[in-house]
Design a protein around this motif. Structure first.
Motif, PDB file in Angstrom:
ATOM      1  N   GLU A  42       0.818  -1.215   0.000  1.00 35.12           N
ATOM      2  CA  GLU A  42       0.000   0.000   0.000  1.00 35.12           C
ATOM      3  C   GLU A  42       0.851   1.264   0.000  1.00 35.12           C
ATOM      4  O   GLU A  42       0.581   2.208  -0.766  1.00 35.12           O
ATOM      5  CB  GLU A  42      -0.937   0.002   1.213  1.00 35.12           C
ATOM      6  N   ARG A  98       0.650   4.002  -2.978  1.00 35.63           N
ATOM      7  CA  ARG A  98       0.184   5.363  -2.692  1.00 35.63           C
ATOM      8  C   ARG A  98       1.208   6.407  -3.140  1.00 35.63           C
ATOM      9  O   ARG A  98       0.836   7.502  -3.595  1.00 35.63           O
ATOM     10  CB  ARG A  98      -0.108   5.528  -1.203  1.00 35.63           C
ATOM     11  N   ALA A 111      -7.700   0.093  -3.191  1.00 32.73           N
ATOM     12  CA  ALA A 111      -7.782   0.969  -2.019  1.00 32.73           C
ATOM     13  C   ALA A 111      -6.643   1.970  -1.972  1.00 32.73           C
ATOM     14  O   ALA A 111      -6.741   2.999  -1.308  1.00 32.73           O
ATOM     15  CB  ALA A 111      -7.791   0.124  -0.745  1.00 32.73           C
ATOM     16  N   SER A 112      -5.556   1.681  -2.710  1.00 30.42           N
ATOM     17  CA  SER A 112      -4.387   2.566  -2.712  1.00 30.42           C
ATOM     18  C   SER A 112      -4.409   3.571  -3.851  1.00 30.42           C
ATOM     19  O   SER A 112      -3.442   4.304  -4.041  1.00 30.42           O
ATOM     20  CB  SER A 112      -3.108   1.727  -2.771  1.00 30.42           C
ATOM     21  N   GLY A 113      -5.499   3.584  -4.632  1.00 29.01           N
ATOM     22  CA  GLY A 113      -5.669   4.647  -5.605  1.00 29.01           C
ATOM     23  C   GLY A 113      -5.632   4.258  -7.060  1.00 29.01           C
ATOM     24  O   GLY A 113      -5.734   5.133  -7.926  1.00 29.01           O
ATOM     25  N   THR A 169      -6.550   8.771  -2.123  1.00 29.52           N
ATOM     26  CA  THR A 169      -6.108   7.739  -1.193  1.00 29.52           C
ATOM     27  C   THR A 169      -5.222   8.323  -0.098  1.00 29.52           C
ATOM     28  O   THR A 169      -4.500   9.304  -0.312  1.00 29.52           O
ATOM     29  CB  THR A 169      -5.353   6.622  -1.945  1.00 29.52           C
ATOM     30  N   SER A 174      -4.522   1.178   3.312  1.00 28.75           N
ATOM     31  CA  SER A 174      -4.970   2.349   2.561  1.00 28.75           C
ATOM     32  C   SER A 174      -6.458   2.590   2.749  1.00 28.75           C
ATOM     33  O   SER A 174      -7.248   1.658   2.939  1.00 28.75           O
ATOM     34  CB  SER A 174      -4.695   2.156   1.070  1.00 28.75           C
ATOM     35  N   LEU A 195      -9.594   5.035   0.880  1.00 29.53           N
ATOM     36  CA  LEU A 195     -10.031   5.947  -0.165  1.00 29.53           C
ATOM     37  C   LEU A 195     -11.081   6.898   0.388  1.00 29.53           C
ATOM     38  O   LEU A 195     -12.051   6.470   1.033  1.00 29.53           O
ATOM     39  CB  LEU A 195     -10.630   5.165  -1.342  1.00 29.53           C
ATOM     40  N   THR A 227     -11.977   1.361   2.917  1.00 28.68           N
ATOM     41  CA  THR A 227     -10.698   1.024   3.544  1.00 28.68           C
ATOM     42  C   THR A 227     -10.369  -0.434   3.281  1.00 28.68           C
ATOM     43  O   THR A 227     -11.211  -1.321   3.454  1.00 28.68           O
ATOM     44  CB  THR A 227     -10.768   1.270   5.065  1.00 28.68           C
TER      45      THR A 227
END
Length: 860
Positions: free
Chosen positions: A227, A231, A261-263, A336, A353, A355, A364
């Protein structure tokens, strides 16, 4: 079908935006060149049924230019037809025409003959190479341009090159500029992207305006640091107003959830839809020790097997894709950040991570990186809530999501099941475990409800109330999540028991024509037109004691006076061959494939390296040159004159520091020599008459041309071990060769010839070096064929195609990588009731035997 007059595609902060529809895209690799044309439509439909909205498609240059100036875009090479089928299936396409594609494909798709052109430098802004690329792009890019999304087609982005940050391109800006200009010159107006294989943005794009960076992430699925790394890249591209496009990554949906979740707004796990390398098309290189042969069975465990089996991960795919569709723009536009305050009782992310969803709410990722079930405690506005974590999973926890956009009242305060659907009738979740949801409405006390785990085919339904407000909730097992068209997803049944095939017919046919041409020196395979296939060599060696073979590849079979020697497949490493008073040398060299990844550890692993027997020398004399090296230790000591030691014989406590050894070698100035550094432990730099090169322990040889070697310097890091010695061999070229070229099309023609036959029962025994044709009856339909035996190589043919090759139980075979090295596939559409086998016996072990063949039905 979208009206082409209104269709648009743009690249923005929220990703690839198609017709103003902002959505995180899931994309599966699906390669037309690894599938029979007859299954394209069905395989595309299987991908669409998982909910993935896109496919990425390489276009391999050497699949279409089969010989210099010979182009083929017909039949199973009709990429235009494949793209049209993708469009009909409702799938967007990220097209990847190279010119280099990697993909564990022969030569990374760069034609083998390019290395024959003097001065041509691969993957460089060099006129000869760019002229060749222009010829390829002139044919490939118009096919893409006329099928762009904005013109009623499927192509939404075009990738230039592939993981260029792994390669030593001297002027990346000039090279990518040339490729960009070719693309725009052919009317490509969808986004142009370039992917970084190891995170180097400028290395991938050259910093060229109009070429957006994308990333290929291949982390350890259990790494706790995924993560934080992802990110960082999301922030880097976000600062430029660009999205995080992950053009390749691992297949596991646990990892895909962590990346989402990390973008990441594009998630393209590599080889979710596996394939098969028909013909002489696998590469050599990746993941061996140091080199390996890529299997014909091209399978990294994606949700569709090479033969079309829908694996259990298809249910996870439908669930994640449905979540992305349901959240839509809110997810695509999210930013994120690092999640805070989550407590997990099993191995988890070092920095999970979260969002921040556009319009309100968060998503999450809570990973469980262990093989044990776990428990997490998630901080919420309702207090800390516990959630169960399945082994090797990642829960995506929704909090504080406004429901007005779905035509529902209130707020979804918490859910650790996947939200796979929402409309005015209620919400649908998917989970394998018990889960928790919480709702609130204005002016009313929030309600928290624990939901039971559903079983496949038996969803759980609830009416959840808070005060006067109610929500209808359905919880599905992931296997029950519908496809995008609303139908049920289907997993493949377990494969049937294999059927033994014991009867065959031995066909009285030649395995080569015997027509040869004379060559003074042994030519490369490519120089005689063998870009894929076999090359046969014969030379007189009477009176010679020992040979040195430099640069041979891939599979080398030698025979001395008709007696076969053990095969070798050493990726171009130098090999000594004692002749034992033989008078005739015969050699057959089969190209498994050209290197798809540039690796300097062995000659045959370098991009553009040639195949064939290499250079063959008679060893005239041998001299020990281990001693009398003067030592320059740099910082290792002070003093002059320099001491004289054996090679690698200087002792110091300063390990790892460079030491340089120098001496003149006893060369005569007119002959060729080879310097062998026996026992070399680490790579070293060798400077010969001022010209420097790196020598690897995998091939500790230095060739010295006439006049070279009077001044040699060897620099190596000090390591206090016995490194062996150094030997200087004087060489004379072996001349007067008879060579038979047997390219792939010649082998395919032989495989289709008729001949008288004799019925036999397996096992089939052969002498070392003997070859035989067999006709093997097989059951109808698609079949996976498996071979058992020892000291044999088997090539299988059907319908004018090479199905593939296996190499059975031989100490000489290299490591096989990729998929299953023992499985060959005959598609149902190619099955006429029999396959033609070419069986070759090898030396070095027990008597060669093909013991058994089995067939198992496969879906299509």
């Amino acid at each position: 079908m979208t009206d082409p007059s209104t269709a648009t595609v743009r690249l923005g902060r929220s990703g690839l935006v198609l017709d103003d529809r902002e959505e995180t895209l899931l994309c599966a690799s699906l390669f037309y060149f690894r599938l029979p044309r007859e299954v394209w439509e069905a395989r595309l439909a299987q991908v669409r049924a998982t909910g993935y909205r896109a496919v990425d498609v390489y276009l391999p240059w050497n699949f279409h230019e089969t010989a210099p100036g010979v182009w083929d875009f017909e039949g199973r090479r009709d990429v235009g037809a494949f793209l049209d089928l993708a469009h009909e299936a409702g799938l967007a396409v990220i097209a990847r025409p190279g010119p280099y594609i990697c993909s564990e494909w022969d030569g990374g798709a760069l034609p083998a003959w390019l290395a024959l052109e003097d001065g041509l430098r691969l993957r460089q802004a060099e006129p000869r190479f760019l002229a060749q690329v222009q010829g390829w792009f002139d044919r490939a890019l118009p096919l893409l341009a006329e099928r762009q999304w904005g013109r009623g087609g499927s192509v939404v982005a075009v990738q230039l090159e592939n993981e260029l940050d792994f390669f030593d391109t001297h002027d990346r800006h000039a090279y990518l500029t040339a490729l960009r200009d070719m693309a725009t010159g052919h009317g490509i107006d969808v986004p142009l992207i370039a992917c970084a294989g190891q995170g180097e943005l400028i290395g991938a794009t050259g910093g060229v305006e109009g070429v957006a960076p994308a990333f290929n992430f291949y982390p350890d699925d259990r790494s706790p640091f995924v993560e934080a790394e992802v990110r960082r890249y999301a922030d880097l591209v976000g600062a430029k107003g660009l999205p995080l496009l992950v053009t390749e990554t691992n297949r596991a949906h646990t990892t895909l959830r962590r990346l989402m979740a990390s973008g990441a707004t594009l998630l393209a796990p590599y080889l979710q839809a596996s394939g098969y390398d028909f013909g002489y098309t696998p590469s050599v290189g990746n993941w061996g020790d140091p080199g390996g042969f890529m299997t014909h069975d091209y399978d990294f465990g994606g949700f569709l097997s090479p033969v079309g089996e829908a694996r259990p991960e298809t249910a996870d795919a439908r669930s994640l894709a449905a979540l992305a569709r349901t959240l839509g723009p809110a997810l695509a536009r999210a930013t994120t950040t690092a999640a805070q305050g989550i407590r997990v009782d099993v191995a988890t992310s070092d920095s999970p991570s979260q969002l921040i969803l556009d319009g309100g709410g968060t998503l999450t990722g809570v990973p469980n990186l262990s093989e044990e079930a776990g428990l997490a405690r998630v901080p919420t506005g309702l207090g800390e809530l516990p959630i169960a974590l399945a082994p090797l999973s990642c829960a995506l926890v929704l909090q504080d999501l406004p429901l007005a956009g779905f035509g529902l009242p209130g707020v979804l305060r918490f859910a650790n099941a996947d939200l796979v659907g929402a409309d005015e009738h209620g919400l649908r979740f998917a989970s394998r475990l018990p889960s928790t949801v919480a709702f609130s409405a204005e002016g009313e006390t929030p309600t928290v409800v624990d939901l039971e785990a559903p079983t496949a085919g038996e969803p759980k339904r609830y009416t959840i109330r808070t005060g006067a407000t109610a929500w209808e909730v359905e919880v599905l097992h992931p296997e029950d999540v519908a496809t995008p068209d609303g139908t049920a997803g289907v997993l493949s049944a377990p494969p049937p028991e294999p059927e033994p095939l014991t009867e065959a017919t031995r066909i009285d046919l030649e395995t080569r024509t015997g027509e040869t041409e004379a060559h003074e020196l042994a030519p490369s395979s490519e120089a005689v037109g063998v870009y894929r296939g076999r090359t046969h060599y014969t030379a007189a060696v009477a009176g010679l004691g020992e040979l040195l073979v430099e640069g041979a590849g891939d599979i080398v079979d030698l025979a001395l006076d008709g007696t076969a020697l053990p095969s070798f497949a050493t990726f171009g490493a130098t090999v000594r061959v004692p002749l034992a008073e033989a008078s005739r040398l015969d050699a057959t060299v089969e190209t498994w494939g050209h290197a798809n990844f540039d690796d300097s550890r062995l000659p045959g692993l370098a991009i553009g390296s040639l195949r064939g027997l290499g250079r063959v020398w008679a060893i005239g004399s041998s001299e020990d040159v281990t001693a009398l090296w003067t030592v320059d230790g740099g910082e290792q000591w002070a003093g002059d004159p320099a001491p004289v030691r054996t090679l690698a014989g200087w002792s110091s406590t300063r390990i790892g520091r460079p030491v340089t050894y120098r001496r003149a070698l006893p060369v005569d100035g007119t002959g060729h020599y080879a310097l062998h550094l026996d026992g070399l432990q680490t790579p070293c730099e060798i400077t010969v008459d001022g010209a420097s090169r790196i020598v690897s322990p995998n091939d500790p040889w230095v060739h010295l041309a006439p006049g070279e070697g009077r001044e040699v310097a060897i620099t190596m890091a000090h390591w206090p071990v016995d490194s062996g010695g150094a030997t200087l061999l004087r060489l004379e070229p072996v001349r007067d060769w008879q060579v038979e070229a047997q390219p792939d099309h010649a082998l395919l023609a032989l495989s289709q010839k008729d001949g008288a036959g004799t019925a036999i029962a397996l096992p089939l025994e052969l002498a070392p070096g003997e070859e035989a044709w067999l006709d093997l009856p097989v059951p109808s339909g698609g079949c996976s064929l498996r071979f058992e035996g020892e000291q044999v190589r088997v090539s299988a043919f059907a319908r004018g195609e090479l199905l593939g090759r296996v190499w059975l139980d031989d100490a000489a075979r290299p490591k096989f990588t990729g998929g299953d090295p023992g499985r060959l596939w005959i598609p149902g559409s190619w099955n006429t009731g029999a396959v033609r086998l070419l069986v070759h016996g090898t030396a070095g072990g027990d008597r060669p035997r093909l013991v058994r063949v089995t067939a198992a039905a496969s879906p299509e």
